[in-house]
Scaffold this motif. Structure first.
Motif, PDB file in Angstrom:
ATOM      1  N   MET B  89       0.857  -1.179   0.000  1.00  0.00           N
ATOM      2  CA  MET B  89       0.000   0.000   0.000  1.00  0.00           C
ATOM      3  C   MET B  89       0.897   1.234   0.000  1.00  0.00           C
ATOM      4  N   TYR B  90       0.482   2.258  -0.731  1.00  0.00           N
ATOM      5  CA  TYR B  90       1.236   3.497  -0.792  1.00  0.00           C
ATOM      6  C   TYR B  90       0.331   4.642  -0.360  1.00  0.00           C
ATOM      7  N   PHE B  91       0.838   5.423   0.575  1.00  0.00           N
ATOM      8  CA  PHE B  91       0.057   6.543   1.113  1.00  0.00           C
ATOM      9  C   PHE B  91       0.754   7.864   0.816  1.00  0.00           C
ATOM     10  N   CYS B  92      -0.026   8.791   0.340  1.00  0.00           N
ATOM     11  CA  CYS B  92       0.403  10.166   0.174  1.00  0.00           C
ATOM     12  C   CYS B  92      -0.005  10.933   1.430  1.00  0.00           C
ATOM     13  N   ALA B  93       0.843  11.832   1.877  1.00  0.00           N
ATOM     14  CA  ALA B  93       0.535  12.580   3.096  1.00  0.00           C
ATOM     15  C   ALA B  93       1.007  14.023   2.955  1.00  0.00           C
ATOM     16  N   MET B  94       0.382  14.900   3.703  1.00  0.00           N
ATOM     17  CA  MET B  94       0.715  16.316   3.668  1.00  0.00           C
ATOM     18  C   MET B  94       0.893  16.830   5.084  1.00  0.00           C
ATOM     19  N   ARG B  95       1.924  17.617   5.275  1.00  0.00           N
ATOM     20  CA  ARG B  95       2.117  18.282   6.558  1.00  0.00           C
ATOM     21  C   ARG B  95       1.938  19.772   6.362  1.00  0.00           C
ATOM     22  N   VAL B  96       1.107  20.371   7.211  1.00  0.00           N
ATOM     23  CA  VAL B  96       0.940  21.824   7.188  1.00  0.00           C
ATOM     24  C   VAL B  96       1.337  22.355   8.550  1.00  0.00           C
ATOM     25  N   SER B  97       1.025  23.582   8.832  1.00  0.00           N
ATOM     26  CA  SER B  97       1.405  24.175  10.102  1.00  0.00           C
ATOM     27  C   SER B  97       0.838  23.347  11.247  1.00  0.00           C
ATOM     28  N   GLY B  98       1.587  23.248  12.307  1.00  0.00           N
ATOM     29  CA  GLY B  98       1.145  22.456  13.448  1.00  0.00           C
ATOM     30  C   GLY B  98       1.667  21.051  13.422  1.00  0.00           C
ATOM     31  N   ASN B  99       2.395  20.713  12.370  1.00  0.00           N
ATOM     32  CA  ASN B  99       3.060  19.419  12.296  1.00  0.00           C
ATOM     33  C   ASN B  99       2.145  18.232  12.036  1.00  0.00           C
ATOM     34  N   GLN B 100       0.859  18.438  12.066  1.00  0.00           N
ATOM     35  CA  GLN B 100      -0.042  17.308  11.827  1.00  0.00           C
ATOM     36  C   GLN B 100       0.071  16.824  10.388  1.00  0.00           C
ATOM     37  N   PHE B 101      -0.007  15.498  10.207  1.00  0.00           N
ATOM     38  CA  PHE B 101      -0.011  14.893   8.880  1.00  0.00           C
ATOM     39  C   PHE B 101      -1.439  14.553   8.491  1.00  0.00           C
ATOM     40  N   TYR B 102      -1.754  14.774   7.234  1.00  0.00           N
ATOM     41  CA  TYR B 102      -3.022  14.332   6.666  1.00  0.00           C
ATOM     42  C   TYR B 102      -2.692  13.260   5.627  1.00  0.00           C
ATOM     43  N   PHE B 103      -3.344  12.124   5.742  1.00  0.00           N
ATOM     44  CA  PHE B 103      -3.063  11.002   4.859  1.00  0.00           C
ATOM     45  C   PHE B 103      -4.209  10.774   3.878  1.00  0.00           C
ATOM     46  N   GLY B 104      -3.845  10.300   2.691  1.00  0.00           N
ATOM     47  CA  GLY B 104      -4.840   9.817   1.750  1.00  0.00           C
ATOM     48  C   GLY B 104      -5.278   8.412   2.128  1.00  0.00           C
ATOM     49  N   THR B 105      -6.198   7.865   1.355  1.00  0.00           N
ATOM     50  CA  THR B 105      -6.748   6.542   1.660  1.00  0.00           C
ATOM     51  C   THR B 105      -5.891   5.410   1.120  1.00  0.00           C
ATOM     52  N   GLY B 106      -4.878   5.759   0.343  1.00  0.00           N
ATOM     53  CA  GLY B 106      -3.921   4.762  -0.090  1.00  0.00           C
ATOM     54  C   GLY B 106      -4.220   4.145  -1.438  1.00  0.00           C
TER      55      GLY B 106
END
Lengths: 115, 113
Positions: B89-106
């Motif tokens: 499985m491959y996941f794309c993720a984004m980090r914005v301010s606050g260091n939190q990561f947002y992940f795609g569904t893969g």
């Protein structure tokens, strides 16, 4: 340099019991993040902690879930009175908090099964 | 709102061929980071590649490259010369301010011998 360590790797609990998940960040990392992954889904942010402080808990359910990162010892994610819907993989990640803080290093995860 | 979208639930590729895994993102932040992680059947999350929002060149790490198109808000992962061990499985993720990561569904990638 050991990576992020999580234990246990697998945890089975009956409904109503407590689940306690541990995370030891990489050496030198002072920032810890917890994520939950439900089957067939991506990771969902739960909480972000620094030593002795909760920085962001916007992804944490308001009830039954708590997290801490004490001055000494691992970070703990605690789930009280578990329900079947809590069954998931829980991942911990750490970052140094500066410099290459943009990269998070993930532990192997704890797979929680609630019977 | 911050969002990562991966529209390909499953992909197949012939061994030794190249494959592109799609990822689009949405954020109003000017400064952000984009990541790809690999999750094999054993379950761990393995960091593959990182692209900063201000990086002008596309990131490359060995057989992995990130096709970053800022205007289209896309960050596709290209794997060249696929190997059987790339099945995961491959996941794309984004980090914005606050260091939190947002992940795609893969995206589940299967490499065919």
């Amino acid at each position: 340099n050991a990576g992020v360590m999580q234990n246990p790797r697998h945890l089975v609990r009956r409904r109503g019991q407590e689940a306690r998940l541990r995370c030891s960040p990489m050496k030198g990392h002072s920032h810890v993040y917890w994520y939950r992954q439900l089957p067939e889904e991506g990771l969902k942010f739960m909480v972000y902690l620094q030593k002795e402080n909760i920085i962001d808990e916007s992804g944490m359910p308001k009830e039954r879930f708590s997290a801490e990162f004490p001055k000494e010892g691992p970070s703990i994610l605690r789930i009280q009175q578990v329900v079947r819907g809590d069954s998931a993989a829980y991942f911990c990640a750490s970052s140094p908090g500066s410099g290459r803080a943009h990269e998070q290093f993930f532990g192997p995860g704890t797979r929680l099964t609630v019977l | 709102a911050q969002k990562i979208t991966q529209t390909q639930p499953g992909m197949f590729v012939q061994e030794k061929e190249a494959v592109t895994l799609d990822c689009t993102y949405d954020t109003s932040d000017q400064s952000y980071g984009l990541f790809w992680y690999k999750q094999p059947s054993s379950g761990e999350m393995i960091f593959l590649i990182y692209q900063g929002s201000y990086d002008e060149q596309n990131a490359t790490e060995g057989r992995y490259s990130l096709n970053f198109q800022k205007a289209r808000k896309s960050a596709n992962l290209v794997i060249s010369a696929s190997q059987l061990g790339d099945s995961a499985m491959y996941f794309c993720a984004m980090r914005v301010s606050g260091n939190q990561f947002y992940f795609g569904t893969g995206t589940s990638l299967t490499v065919i011998p």
